[in-house]
Structure formats: C-alpha cells, structure tokens
Design a protein around this motif. Sequence first.
Motif, PDB file in Angstrom:
ATOM      1  N   CYS A 118      45.584  32.664 -14.217  1.00  0.00           N
ATOM      2  CA  CYS A 118      44.981  32.554 -15.459  1.00  0.00           C
ATOM      3  C   CYS A 118      44.815  31.144 -15.996  1.00  0.00           C
ATOM      4  O   CYS A 118      45.954  30.532 -16.319  1.00  0.00           O
ATOM      5  CB  CYS A 118      45.398  33.295 -16.459  1.00  0.00           C
ATOM      6  N   TYR A 123      50.500  38.356 -11.543  1.00  0.00           N
ATOM      7  CA  TYR A 123      49.250  37.649 -11.930  1.00  0.00           C
ATOM      8  C   TYR A 123      48.560  37.914 -10.450  1.00  0.00           C
ATOM      9  O   TYR A 123      48.925  37.752  -9.404  1.00  0.00           O
ATOM     10  CB  TYR A 123      49.448  36.399 -11.959  1.00  0.00           C
ATOM     11  N   THR A 141      47.990  44.482 -10.296  1.00  0.00           N
ATOM     12  CA  THR A 141      47.845  43.201 -11.020  1.00  0.00           C
ATOM     13  C   THR A 141      47.588  43.173 -12.566  1.00  0.00           C
ATOM     14  O   THR A 141      47.102  44.045 -13.228  1.00  0.00           O
ATOM     15  CB  THR A 141      46.178  42.671 -10.484  1.00  0.00           C
ATOM     16  N   TYR A 185      46.707  41.122 -16.331  1.00  0.00           N
ATOM     17  CA  TYR A 185      46.623  39.630 -16.704  1.00  0.00           C
ATOM     18  C   TYR A 185      47.428  39.254 -17.760  1.00  0.00           C
ATOM     19  O   TYR A 185      47.526  37.700 -18.006  1.00  0.00           O
ATOM     20  CB  TYR A 185      45.116  39.911 -17.524  1.00  0.00           C
ATOM     21  N   LEU A 219      42.019  43.952 -17.025  1.00  0.00           N
ATOM     22  CA  LEU A 219      41.838  42.436 -17.014  1.00  0.00           C
ATOM     23  C   LEU A 219      41.993  42.323 -18.760  1.00  0.00           C
ATOM     24  O   LEU A 219      41.893  40.985 -19.277  1.00  0.00           O
ATOM     25  CB  LEU A 219      40.509  42.130 -16.536  1.00  0.00           C
ATOM     26  N   CYS A 272      34.432  34.143 -16.550  1.00  0.00           N
ATOM     27  CA  CYS A 272      34.810  33.340 -15.278  1.00  0.00           C
ATOM     28  C   CYS A 272      35.693  32.132 -15.488  1.00  0.00           C
ATOM     29  O   CYS A 272      36.411  31.740 -14.671  1.00  0.00           O
ATOM     30  CB  CYS A 272      33.465  32.672 -14.808  1.00  0.00           C
ATOM     31  N   LEU A 304      39.054  33.501 -15.738  1.00  0.00           N
ATOM     32  CA  LEU A 304      39.731  34.201 -14.418  1.00  0.00           C
ATOM     33  C   LEU A 304      39.628  33.203 -13.275  1.00  0.00           C
ATOM     34  O   LEU A 304      40.062  33.323 -12.122  1.00  0.00           O
ATOM     35  CB  LEU A 304      39.175  35.434 -14.213  1.00  0.00           C
TER      36      LEU A 304
END
Lengths: 71, 366, 331
Positions: free
Chosen positions: A2, B92, B117, B119, C182, C252, C255
């Motif tokens: 990230c 991650y 996974t 974030y 996410l 985008c 990530l």
Amino acid sequence: MCLSIPAKILSIDGDQAKVSVRGAEYSAGLQMIDDPEVGDYVLLHAGFAIQKMSNEEAKETLKLLREMDNL
Amino acid sequence: MIDLRYIDEFRDKELIHKLIRDIRRFSGREYNFMEVCGGHTMAIHKYGIPSLLPENINLLSGPGCPVCVTDKNFIDRAIAYSRMKEVIITSYGDLLRVPGSYSSLEKEKAEGRDIRTVYSLLEALKIAKENPASQVVFLGIGFETTAPATAVGILEAQKHNISNFQVLSAHKVMPPAMNAIVEEGVRLDGYICPGHVSTITGKSIYEHIPEKYGLACVIAGFEPTDILQTILMLLKQIEEKRPTVEIQYKRAVKAEGNTKAQDYLDEVFTSRADYWRGLGKIMNSGLAIREEYRDFDAEYTIPVDVTSIQDDTACICGEILKGLKNPVDCKLFNTTCTPVNPVGACMVSSEGACQAYYKYKRNEVN
Amino acid sequence: MSHGSGGQMSHDLINDMFIRYFDNDVLNTQTDSAVLNIPPEHISFTTDSYVIDPVFFPGGDIGKLAVCGTVNDLAVSGAVPKYLSAGFIIEEGFEYGKLERIVKSMAEEAKRAGVHIVTGDTKVVNRGKADKIFINTSGIGILNTKFKGLSYGKDITPGDKIIVNGTMGDHGVAIMAERENLGINSHLESDCASINHIIDLVLKSHNDVKLMRDITRGGLATVLCEITDKDKFGIAIEEEHIPVKDQVNGICEILGLDPLYIANEGKFLMIAGENEAEAILQTLKSDVLGRDASIIGEVVDSAPGKVLLKTEIGGTRIVNMLAGEQLPRIC
C-alpha cells in the motif's frame, strides 16, 4: 504494497475516521494524529492517518516553483 | 477548504518544463541519484521522467521496496505457521507472491491454508477478535512508514486483551541500508530520500549521510514536480559544495517528523541486526518487538524451526537492489523471471525495480 | 436445491423460472434442441463462462454479465447478436431467491440487447464443488460480409485514429472495492452493458471503421499491445485523452495499480480513418453508452510493434503486455 495518499477527513468517531480519497471512502486510524478535525487533510497509509498535510506549505512550494526563474 | 492535493498544479506542464530547463543547465558531468522508496520507483516510471531528463542524470533504484527486501526465511516461517492447525495468516497483498525456499504464501493459499490479505492491520485485529480459537499472525513488513501502525496494533491488542493476535516482524529502517550501499562502493552523488518514511522520522535520520559521505540529500514528494524539484535541489547542493539534508516535501514532512508515531515505535520496538534480501546482514537495521510485548511476538509465542535454501545464483536481485545493475542485465529477466513466475523478489512487488522495468521499459531500444 | 437431476423437480424449476422469465417462442416449445430460423448468411458463434465473485455487485450481477459478455463478443466482430444458450452449474444450497434474481436480470438484459435465450441446461453439484453459481452462455449472431475483417483490422494506416467509448477500469475496480477486505467504500459501479446497439449505430452511419475490439480482462493496454503489427505499425496514445474516473484513479493509486490494465465490461475500441474519426466520436457521444467517448491516439509508423504513451506531463513510456497481474475471478 500500500502506498500513501492524501485524504480528507469526513467524520471522526473516537479513534477512527472516515476519510475521502478522490470520492471513495476509507476508514483510517487516527492514533498518530494530534487534534484531528473534520476537513483536515492527512496522509493515508495502510489504514492509518500518518501525518497531517499543511495547506500553507503546499501553497509555499507552488509559489516557489512559479517564481523560479533563471538561475 | 482548498484541495491540498493540488494535483493539477503539481503536475502542471509549464512548471515541469521550467524545472527540466533548469536541470539541463547542469550539463558538465554525470550525476547519479538513488531513490530508496517503492513509491518513487513507480512514480518515476509512470510519469516517464527518465525520458524528460538529460542523459547525464542517472536515476538509480535502491532497496526501497519492503516486499523485495524481505528475507526468504521470513516467508518460510510464515508458510510453516500457515501449515499449523488453528493459525490464520494475515498479510499485505504483495507478500503473497514472494518466493520462499520451496513455496510461496500464494501457493499455500491455493492448497487451502488460511491466508488472508488485509489492507490494514486493524482488519487483522478484527479477524483475531472474531476467531478467538485461532492464532492470528500478522506479517509485519514495511519501513518506518508502516511500523508505527504495527506498534499501534500491538498496543490495541494489549489494551483489549486480544491475546490471540501475534505479529511476526520483518520491519526495517532505511538509513543503515543507505549507508551499506555507499560503503559497498556504489557511486552516488546524492539520495532522493523517501518522502513518506520521513513524515514519521523527520530529517535527522539522514544527517550523518552528508557529514560522513559528502552526499547531497533531499526528502522528496511523489508528484512529478516534487521529483524534478528534488533533482534540481540535489544538483544545486553539489554545485555549491554544501551537502546537507533538505526537505522538498514540506507539505507532508516536518523537520522533527511525527513525534507521536515515533513514540509508538520506541515503545514497542527495539533495534536489531536484520537480513535484507540481496544485501545480506545489516546491523541495527531491523525492528524487533520489545520484551514487554513478547506475548504478541510470534517469534516467541509460536516457535518454529525452519531452514532456508540459498538464493538462485543467477538471480541478481541483490545487485539490482544496490543499484549496481539494471534489471535488463539479469539473465533471468523476462525469460525465466516474469511477474507471473517471479524468481526474485524485485519482480514480485509492483514497487520493485524489475517489475517497474517489465511494465514500462521492457521493449525500449535505448 | 436438488433440481438438476431431471424429473418433476427440474421440470418445475424450468417452468417456474426459466420459461417465465426467458419466455420466447423457441424456448417455450421445450424440445431438446432449439430449432432456429437463420438466413443463409455468415454465422458468428461465441461462448464464454462466467465465474465472477461476488455474484452480485454494484452495477450488475453474474447473470447480466453472462448476457452482456456474449452479446458484446458478437457485436465487436460486426455481427448482429440473435440467440443465446444459458448453462447453469449451481452449488447445492444456493438460495432460490438469489437464482431468481439472476435469471430475472438475464431476461432484462436480453430484452435490452434484443436477443432471445432459446436453450439451456441446469446442473446442481454438491456443496464445495462449485462456488455458488457458474454460468456459460453461447451466442449466435448474423454477420454481414461487409464487416468480416473487423476483428483483425483491414487497411490500417498511419494516421488512423484510436477511439474508446468511455472510462477505463470501472468494472475491475468496482469489483475490487466490493470485496470488503480492502476497506473501500466507493460509489463505483461496474460498466457492465450490452454494446451491440451503439456499435450498430456507428456501423450504420459511418464507413471507415477498420477494427473493433472489446476491452475486457487485461484492460486497454492489453488490447493495444495485441493489435500492433510488428512489421507495419505502432500505436501512440496520450494519457490526458484516456478517460478514467477520479475514484478509479484514486483506488488504483492506493493499491499501486494501473487503470490501463484493469478489466471493463461495456467498453470497446475502434480504429477509424482520420477523416471519419471526429464524426464517429460525435455519433458515439450521442448514445448513453458513449457519453465519455474519446479519441485517445493514433496509428504511427515510427515505432512498429510498440505502444507508446505520452504521459500527462509530456514524458514518454512504453506500454507493455502485463502477464499475470489480473485480479482473480472478476469475470
């Protein structure tokens, strides 16, 4: 992995904030920020706000770039 | 409230051309500048900055990708954990594809291991709360930008008694690697210092570099004007013979950094030697969880014995991470080693030099 | 749900749901094979299977996708889509109500596209042997010989323009955002849509369309790389003319992805002669599925086999095929 990206604080609930990045909303932990306020811009990284961004400094940098002339 | 991102302004073509014009004045000699941040690697290639710079300015990519420098043994341990009953691995994304000695987390996941996974580490904490019967191991990779989040996570786990939350730390700090590169003899004139690491640490961590090695240092942002202004500032430092640490990325980096985040780091972590894929062992470059928080340290709570095999000798990730070679110099690049089947870590991560090359420069005839 | 083994329960399922929603003369005969009345012109035939996860997503569902995807494959090769088959493989335990939603959605999309679903099959497998529901659709279309070479490109010359009908990356990013872990809460929708009508509009009104491709998995970059001719031509595109939604760019960026490589399900590109390009653009813009259409670049002879991108700051980089970075199960 990230990356970090500037985000705007939309709302605060204790330690967590809802932040906006180009119209999409994310959750961000505020543990590393002193006195966060709605409307502040922060750097979002891996689900945390890691630093406040400075309006004045942004303007300063741009001003410097625009005034840049022959060396 | 003005949009601080000023995206359009920081990408303004007129400003870009001004900066390029000013950079071109420094035409007398070659300059080598190294960046040590995956975000910079990507930004430089994405905007096509090398195509705008004059030929005498070389941008080198250093070990700035945390996934790329994660040692094989760390992956092997994570795989060993994933094979245990009642263990959930949280990580991650990119780390899943990094090759270990015999397998990868992605392959193990396809075999049915519980590997998820995330974030954000806060999700890993949530998974731990929701699965009290399992040990939830969070794979802590990243530099000073990311380590404070892990520190916060461990403190939250302690506060809320989430005893099944564990961290396996591979966190590292940048400056020892920056020193190692110079001491290895890589010919550099200056460092493009990592902008987001610096929001946490401030500028003091780089100050020994100009003092000891005489290199120019500028802490850079990630927009094209940031990167070009940084290069100009480095060139001026060299011309004026005043190597120092300057901040270009002032809107996000304060000289003292984020002291609150630094306090979290000091509270939870302590320094140790660590292994960097491609660079070997570097003293004081890793972050280990302190004794007081050992209950959350997977290294202690889940003992495991893992031997890792040597790296493929044809893989030159090490030299690429040091900026000594380019991806195209590697025999495996774009033959055996591709983003689908990475051999070395530099090809795995979207921030790695090899993947950036593969995406943006593979077919260039230059 | 144990309906897939023939007998009374299947009959009920077929009657209740499929016939009710797909309702057309051919299907209603319920014979083993559909007997179609096709004039002796060229027949285009395509098939695709849909395994997308999640099954319901903003902007659509697996059923809508199964119709659009196959209709679009026919449409971009210049054929008029006519008949579809629909095969379902359903995991035991999948809710009847959800299946009904999907079937209804397929019927609506088929109606929108002007196609009939004339034959189909259903199988139910044990729990764990399929992930919720998989759908296969095959499609038949009528191809006017005039458009026969459209997929491969005919008479492409330097100066020809490259046109897309709208924003890139919406589908892939909308799917990613929907997958909770996410942490994104976006208002993005998949661009999933049948593009046969808008394509028909362009082909009827203009003569100089030389190539058409739909832009699905692998994104715009993949299609562009596929169509350059190693010996003859290259492609030069300009980043500032490629339409991308702000939210898509933002996600985008976070990530570390590139919108050029992300899947779409309602987008296509055309290569058209220089003189017609602007007019074609206006025709596209007159349709709701072409509102954000844009001329993104042109065919060049200076870099045969390559795709060159001029970045928004005036730099240049090469666009390559990117193998293996696809998001899992997005179509």
